[in-house]
Design an enzyme around this catalytic site. Structure first.
Site, PDB file in Angstrom:
ATOM      1  N   HIS A 166      16.613 -31.270 -13.113  1.00  0.00           N
ATOM      2  CA  HIS A 166      17.561 -30.723 -14.082  1.00  0.00           C
ATOM      3  C   HIS A 166      16.983 -29.428 -14.620  1.00  0.00           C
ATOM      4  O   HIS A 166      15.855 -29.396 -15.112  1.00  0.00           O
ATOM      5  CB  HIS A 166      17.823 -31.692 -15.231  1.00  0.00           C
ATOM      6  N   CYS A 167      17.749 -28.363 -14.541  1.00  0.00           N
ATOM      7  CA  CYS A 167      17.277 -27.036 -14.961  1.00  0.00           C
ATOM      8  C   CYS A 167      17.960 -26.635 -16.265  1.00  0.00           C
ATOM      9  O   CYS A 167      19.182 -26.504 -16.316  1.00  0.00           O
ATOM     10  CB  CYS A 167      17.579 -26.010 -13.867  1.00  0.00           C
TER      11      CYS A 167
END
Length: 432
Positions: A185-186
């Protein structure tokens, strides 16, 4: 301290702290100053602050700070995405008015592409479905990859989504969904990086790296040209030249000359310095993801491989062969997948360091043998560089339709397997 030295110091400090924050947990930096600094900043200092705050305010400041940090890092909101967008736009607003008149026609065309493309790939990365696994597309997600009986086992159900977890998928606690071929997850795109948008994320890093490098080099060239009107022998590289204001001059004289060069356009000079100093960080992140693609793995999987290596070091990992003609249970596995190879072995951990008991019902046949090195483990998802790239940039590519024997894929796996299982790892939910 002159203005250029202040700018450089601030940018270097921010860049270094960003590097330590996101990469300090990599096994490659274990027992190094980077790892120690990461632990000091994110473990020891918070504990010390919490202890002091507990005495002074009964922990109220710590509680508020923790909630704010968790919101910024682990809740789905566009704050960091907006910050990243404004950083790009604001830097260009400060840089272009002063730099654009000095560009050649070629640089104006190339520069325009370098400016536009990061916005395009930022949009595609942030707003493309990363590959959410739903009941509607669950059968298709199950048929994308076979289980490798090492990182991913058949029959595992997501406790949140209540669906069988397809191979290479992971439930994201931020996005509240299972993501096919989950990488991480960025927070900078406010989205997961998964099967459907990994290509856009890689291109975002590439175009951002080109923009910072290209803009930094052009800006430095403009500044150097102005400085040389006053100091003809001056060079951007302080170890070149030989005049009192050239490469052999003290650092103070070098910085004074640089400061004089940007005094008319401090904004352009500051952005140039920011671009040059952050370029290694962007390209380093791109190189890390390129290495993962070469190895046929993801950030999430590389972390799992790191855990396996730790267990191998403890001597509690064993393997045995799977039958080539084994019958799949259609209740927990897809009978057919697009992937051209199937698992050849099953890897297990034991609590006592002894092979699994014969009474334990596990797939496979033959005796269990200990495994001590990752290079001895098959990475089912590494088909070689070309096919790995196809899998990233053309998700759903029908490998089964290729007229390539399975044995050839096996050969390529063996040639690339050294280092394909977790050379560099990072906690999936704690990096950009």
């Amino acid at each position: 301290m002159g203005i250029i030295a202040k700018i450089a110091s601030v940018v270097l400090a921010i860049t270094f702290m960003t590097f330590v924050t996101f990469f300090g947990r990599l096994p490659i930096f274990r027992n190094t100053p980077v790892s120690w600094l990461h632990r000091a900043i994110w473990i020891h200092l918070p504990k010390l602050f919490s202890a002091v705050d507990q005495r002074l305010t009964s922990g109220r400041i710590t509680s508020y700070t923790s909630r704010t940090f968790n919101y910024l890092m682990y809740d789905k909101h566009p704050t960091i995405l907006i910050f990243f967008f404004l950083l790009l736009a604001g830097s260009q607003y400060m840089y272009l008015p002063a730099a654009w008149p000095h560009f050649t026609a070629f640089n104006k065309v190339a520069g325009s592409l370098a400016i536009i493309l990061p916005y395009l790939f930022l949009y595609l990365s942030a707003f493309t479905d990363p590959g959410q696994v739903t009941r509607a597309n669950h059968a298709r997600a199950m048929a994308q990859y076979p289980y490798d009986f090492t990182l991913f086992q058949p029959g595992v159900t997501c406790s949140t989504c209540q669906l069988l977890k397809p191979a290479r998928s992971k439930h994201c606690s931020v996005c509240k969904m299972c993501v096919a071929k989950m990488d991480h997850h960025c927070i900078f795109i406010n989205n997961c990086v998964g099967a459907n948008n990994q290509r856009w994320f890689v291109l975002l890093m590439l175009t951002t790296g080109i923009q910072t490098l290209y803009g930094g080099v052009l800006g430095a060239g403009i500044i150097a040209a102005k400085v040389r009107t006053r100091y003809p022998a001056w060079s951007l590289w302080p170890w070149w030249g030989g005049s009192s204001h050239g490469a052999s001059s003290p650092l103070k004289d070098y910085l004074v000359a640089w400061s004089w060069g940007i005094q008319d356009h401090v904004g352009m000079g500051a952005v140039t310095m920011l671009a040059l100093l952050t370029t290694p960080l962007v390209w380093g992140l791109l190189a890390y993801h390129a290495w993962l693609i070469y190895c046929g793995t993801t950030t999430n999987e590389s972390m799992k491989w790191s855990d396996w290596q730790a267990d191998m070091d403890d001597g509690v990992v064993f393997r045995r062969k799977l039958r080539a003609d084994r019958t799949k249970d259609p209740r927990v596995e897809a009978v057919w997948t697009r992937w051209p190879v199937e698992a050849e072995q099953i890897i297990v951990r034991t609590d006592d360091g002894k092979p699994p008991h014969s009474k334990v019902s596990l797939p496979g046949e033959g005796d269990w043998e200990p495994v001590w090195r990752l290079r001895d483990v098959e990475n089912l998802y590494d088909l070689g560089l070309w096919d790995n790239l196809l899998d990233v940039f053309f998700p759903g590519y029908p490998f089964r339709d290729q007229a390539v024997p399975v044995s050839e894929h096996r050969g390529r796996q063996r040639r690339t397997k050294k280092g394909s299982t977790g050379k560099s790892q990072v906690e999936p939910e704690s990096r950009i």
